[in-house]
Design a protein around this motif. Structure first.
Motif, mmCIF file in Angstrom:
data_model
loop_
_atom_site.group_PDB
_atom_site.id
_atom_site.type_symbol
_atom_site.label_atom_id
_atom_site.label_comp_id
_atom_site.label_asym_id
_atom_site.label_seq_id
_atom_site.Cartn_x
_atom_site.Cartn_y
_atom_site.Cartn_z
ATOM 1 N N SER A 155 0.833 -1.205 0.000
ATOM 2 C CA SER A 155 0.000 0.000 0.000
ATOM 3 C C SER A 155 0.861 1.247 0.000
ATOM 4 C CB SER A 155 -0.911 0.000 1.227
ATOM 5 O OG SER A 155 -1.832 -1.063 1.151
ATOM 6 N N ALA A 156 1.920 1.227 0.788
ATOM 7 C CA ALA A 156 2.826 2.381 0.865
ATOM 8 C C ALA A 156 3.424 2.684 -0.502
ATOM 9 C CB ALA A 156 3.919 2.113 1.891
ATOM 10 N N LYS A 157 3.785 1.645 -1.221
ATOM 11 C CA LYS A 157 4.365 1.836 -2.549
ATOM 12 C C LYS A 157 3.333 2.377 -3.520
ATOM 13 C CE LYS A 157 7.278 -1.381 -4.036
ATOM 14 N NZ LYS A 157 7.828 -2.743 -4.301
ATOM 15 N N VAL A 158 2.104 1.897 -3.371
ATOM 16 C CA VAL A 158 1.025 2.387 -4.227
ATOM 17 C C VAL A 158 0.821 3.883 -3.998
ATOM 18 C CG1 VAL A 158 -1.459 2.317 -4.648
ATOM 19 C CG2 VAL A 158 -0.173 0.182 -4.374
ATOM 20 N N TYR A 159 0.767 4.283 -2.732
ATOM 21 C CA TYR A 159 0.537 5.689 -2.417
ATOM 22 C C TYR A 159 1.675 6.554 -2.931
ATOM 23 C CZ TYR A 159 -2.824 3.581 0.798
ATOM 24 O OH TYR A 159 -3.848 2.843 1.337
ATOM 25 N N LYS A 160 2.891 6.082 -2.739
ATOM 26 C CA LYS A 160 4.056 6.850 -3.193
ATOM 27 C C LYS A 160 4.033 7.032 -4.697
ATOM 28 C CE LYS A 160 7.712 6.963 -0.852
ATOM 29 N NZ LYS A 160 9.000 6.872 -0.139
ATOM 30 N N LEU A 161 3.616 5.997 -5.384
ATOM 31 C CA LEU A 161 3.554 6.061 -6.843
ATOM 32 C C LEU A 161 2.461 7.012 -7.315
ATOM 33 C CD1 LEU A 161 4.305 5.039 -9.669
ATOM 34 C CD2 LEU A 161 2.763 3.129 -9.294
ATOM 35 N N VAL A 162 1.291 6.884 -6.727
ATOM 36 C CA VAL A 162 0.164 7.711 -7.150
ATOM 37 C C VAL A 162 0.435 9.195 -6.878
ATOM 38 C CG1 VAL A 162 -2.281 8.217 -6.723
ATOM 39 C CG2 VAL A 162 -1.507 5.856 -6.876
ATOM 40 N N ARG A 163 1.165 9.457 -5.822
ATOM 41 C CA ARG A 163 1.517 10.849 -5.512
ATOM 42 C C ARG A 163 2.370 11.489 -6.596
ATOM 43 N NH1 ARG A 163 1.254 10.092 0.544
ATOM 44 N NH2 ARG A 163 2.995 8.648 0.370
ATOM 45 N N ARG A 164 3.017 10.653 -7.421
ATOM 46 C CA ARG A 164 3.890 11.171 -8.478
ATOM 47 C C ARG A 164 3.147 11.443 -9.771
ATOM 48 N NH1 ARG A 164 9.181 10.141 -6.637
ATOM 49 N NH2 ARG A 164 10.127 10.510 -8.638
ATOM 50 N N ILE A 165 1.871 11.122 -9.816
ATOM 51 C CA ILE A 165 1.109 11.401 -11.029
ATOM 52 C C ILE A 165 0.874 12.906 -11.113
ATOM 53 C CG2 ILE A 165 -0.991 10.928 -12.308
ATOM 54 C CD1 ILE A 165 -1.350 8.408 -10.672
ATOM 55 N N PRO A 166 1.361 13.535 -12.182
ATOM 56 C CA PRO A 166 1.203 14.983 -12.312
ATOM 57 C C PRO A 166 -0.256 15.391 -12.508
ATOM 58 C CG PRO A 166 2.147 14.053 -14.310
ATOM 59 C CD PRO A 166 2.094 12.958 -13.310
ATOM 60 N N GLU A 167 -0.560 16.612 -12.116
ATOM 61 C CA GLU A 167 -1.919 17.130 -12.254
ATOM 62 C C GLU A 167 -2.338 17.137 -13.722
ATOM 63 O OE1 GLU A 167 -2.618 20.746 -10.095
ATOM 64 O OE2 GLU A 167 -4.106 21.404 -11.563
ATOM 65 N N GLY A 168 -3.575 16.734 -13.965
ATOM 66 C CA GLY A 168 -4.081 16.718 -15.327
ATOM 67 C C GLY A 168 -3.711 15.455 -16.083
ATOM 68 N N SER A 169 -3.020 14.529 -15.410
ATOM 69 C CA SER A 169 -2.639 13.282 -16.065
ATOM 70 C C SER A 169 -3.261 12.112 -15.312
ATOM 71 C CB SER A 169 -1.112 13.156 -16.074
ATOM 72 O OG SER A 169 -0.722 12.057 -16.857
ATOM 73 N N ILE A 170 -3.420 11.002 -16.004
ATOM 74 C CA ILE A 170 -4.027 9.837 -15.362
ATOM 75 C C ILE A 170 -3.282 8.554 -15.738
ATOM 76 C CG2 ILE A 170 -6.338 10.814 -15.237
ATOM 77 C CD1 ILE A 170 -7.020 9.341 -17.765
ATOM 78 N N THR A 171 -3.520 7.527 -14.984
ATOM 79 C CA THR A 171 -2.984 6.206 -15.302
ATOM 80 C C THR A 171 -3.998 5.161 -14.829
ATOM 81 O OG1 THR A 171 -1.035 4.793 -15.150
ATOM 82 C CG2 THR A 171 -1.740 5.872 -13.139
ATOM 83 N N SER A 172 -3.680 3.907 -15.059
ATOM 84 C CA SER A 172 -4.638 2.857 -14.703
ATOM 85 C C SER A 172 -4.125 2.016 -13.536
ATOM 86 C CB SER A 172 -4.885 1.955 -15.912
ATOM 87 O OG SER A 172 -3.749 1.158 -16.160
ATOM 88 N N TYR A 173 -5.032 1.273 -12.938
ATOM 89 C CA TYR A 173 -4.673 0.382 -11.832
ATOM 90 C C TYR A 173 -3.625 -0.630 -12.291
ATOM 91 C CZ TYR A 173 -9.012 2.252 -9.899
ATOM 92 O OH TYR A 173 -9.987 3.083 -9.455
ATOM 93 N N GLY A 174 -3.868 -1.178 -13.471
ATOM 94 C CA GLY A 174 -2.952 -2.170 -13.993
ATOM 95 C C GLY A 174 -1.558 -1.622 -14.222
ATOM 96 N N ARG A 175 -1.492 -0.386 -14.732
ATOM 97 C CA ARG A 175 -0.191 0.229 -14.985
ATOM 98 C C ARG A 175 0.535 0.495 -13.681
ATOM 99 N NH1 ARG A 175 1.668 1.017 -19.723
ATOM 100 N NH2 ARG A 175 0.362 1.403 -21.525
ATOM 101 N N CYS A 176 -0.207 0.940 -12.699
ATOM 102 C CA CYS A 176 0.395 1.165 -11.378
ATOM 103 C C CYS A 176 1.006 -0.135 -10.860
ATOM 104 C CB CYS A 176 -0.667 1.665 -10.392
ATOM 105 S SG CYS A 176 -1.054 3.408 -10.576
ATOM 106 N N ALA A 177 0.228 -1.193 -10.979
ATOM 107 C CA ALA A 177 0.696 -2.489 -10.499
ATOM 108 C C ALA A 177 1.955 -2.906 -11.254
ATOM 109 C CB ALA A 177 -0.400 -3.532 -10.677
ATOM 110 N N ALA A 178 1.942 -2.707 -12.568
ATOM 111 C CA ALA A 178 3.095 -3.076 -13.385
ATOM 112 C C ALA A 178 4.319 -2.274 -12.973
ATOM 113 C CB ALA A 178 2.772 -2.843 -14.861
#
Length: 107
Positions: free
Chosen positions: A5-28
DNA sequence: CTCTTGACGAAAC
DNA sequence: TGTTTCGCCAAGA
């Protein structure tokens, strides 16, 4: 709070404003291409006032997977950041393709 | 450890 | 092409 979970949060925090990604990509990006549900699970357990921009994570089609009020909230937040949705409720693929090495969490 | 649930994703119908 | 099934993984009971 687990390691994953910590890694997920750290990763999602790096998504720039106005940009998106998917659950699968995060996992990858976390080294577990098949743990998309785990990403969703982690994000579903965030407190309300979190600094994690959870709304920038959508499903592989660019659509909202969250049912109910929360889901509509996510859509509104994304539109507020300039993300456009088509009539099928899917976001532009140009915004969807956020995934680069610098997006990977360093620690 | 076993069983269940879920903000997933790909494959099979 | 739309729907259902199946596989996958994280967490909690």
């Amino acid at each position: 709070m687990t390691k994953f979970s910590a890694k997920v949060y750290k990763l999602v925090r790096r998504i720039p404003e106005g940009s998106i990604t998917s659950y699968g990509r995060c996992a990858a990006m976390l080294g577990k291409p098949r743990a998309a549900q785990g990403v969703g699970y982690a994000l579903s357990h965030l407190p309300e006032g979190t600094d994690v921009p959870w709304w920038r994570v959508v499903n592989y089609r660019g659509g909202i997977s969250i049912p109910g009020r929360k889901g509509r909230k996510q859509r509104a937040l994304l539109k507020g950041e300039g993300v456009e949705f088509d009539e099928r409720g899917e976001a532009s693929w140009e915004r969807f393709e956020w995934a680069s090495d610098e997006a990977l969490p360093r620690g």
